[in-house]
Design an enzyme around this catalytic site. Structure first.
Site, PDB file in Angstrom:
ATOM      1  N   CYS A  34     -45.104 -20.155   2.753  1.00 19.48           N
ATOM      2  CA  CYS A  34     -44.322 -18.675   2.254  1.00 19.48           C
ATOM      3  C   CYS A  34     -45.204 -18.575  -0.004  1.00 19.48           C
ATOM      4  O   CYS A  34     -45.115 -17.930  -0.240  1.00 19.48           O
ATOM      5  CB  CYS A  34     -43.224 -17.823   1.269  1.00 19.48           C
ATOM      6  N   CYS A 105     -35.523 -20.570   1.733  1.00 18.41           N
ATOM      7  CA  CYS A 105     -35.437 -20.435  -0.121  1.00 18.41           C
ATOM      8  C   CYS A 105     -34.563 -21.672  -0.804  1.00 18.41           C
ATOM      9  O   CYS A 105     -34.687 -21.776  -1.598  1.00 18.41           O
ATOM     10  CB  CYS A 105     -35.360 -19.093  -0.268  1.00 18.41           C
TER      11      CYS A 105
HETATM   12 FE1  FES Z   1     -40.455 -18.380   0.393  1.00 19.28          FE
HETATM   13 FE2  FES Z   1     -38.380 -17.436   0.130  1.00 19.28          FE
HETATM   14  S1  FES Z   1     -39.583 -16.224   1.443  1.00 19.28           S
HETATM   15  S2  FES Z   1     -38.864 -19.501  -1.111  1.00 19.28           S
END
Ligand code: FES
Length: 151
Positions: A34, A105
């Protein structure tokens, strides 16, 4: 996607945001998928081995901000021995849950705290891989699981 009130609260009003110039331990972790980055600063009292101050900076999603914010609250004032036991699941529980796609996360929050502790031990001349809770394989299984979930 449904977020708990606690997640929304910590995302909207994150606690302990910032930096500590003379931190005793600094950790920075990221998730390659991400692209989110989390940086954690710790002040640790040498005599009592207690976290006396903690600040974070997260360039990432709302859940990453919420997990790092609550993680700082969970470790502030705690002995290092207890902080070493922090798990991403404890962070998730403290937030009253996270959607499955956002569990990684919380892993970032745990890793940021542990990375800062590793830095603290390294600065003291102690190999962090010899510290229980910081050894490389500690959460390998969970990460495998995360990777499976992400794909
Ligand atoms: Fe990657 Fe939340 S989407 S840390």
């Amino acid at each position: 996607m449904i977020y708990s009130e606690k997640v929304i609260d910590h995302f909207s009003c994150p606690r302990n945001v910032g930096e500590i110039a003379d931190a005793d331990g600094v950790g920075e972790v990221g998730n390659a998928k991400c692209g989110d980055i989390m940086k954690m600063y710790l002040k640790i009292d040498e005599a009592t081995e207690t976290v006396t101050d903690v600040k974070f900076k997260t360039f990432g999603c709302g859940a990453a901000i919420a997990t790092s914010s609550i993680a700082t609250e969970m470790i502030l004032g705690k002995p290092v021995s207890e902080v070493l036991k922090l798990t991403n699941q404890a962070v998730v529980d403290a937030l009253d849950g996270l959607p499955a796609v956002k569990l990684h996360c919380s892993v970032l929050a745990e890793e940021a705290v542990k990375s800062a502790l590793s830095d603290y031990y390294t600065k003291k001349g102690i190999d962090p891989t010899t510290i229980k809770g910081l050894s490389a394989e500690s959460h390998e299984e969970e990460r495998e699981h995360e990777r499976e979930n992400e794909d």
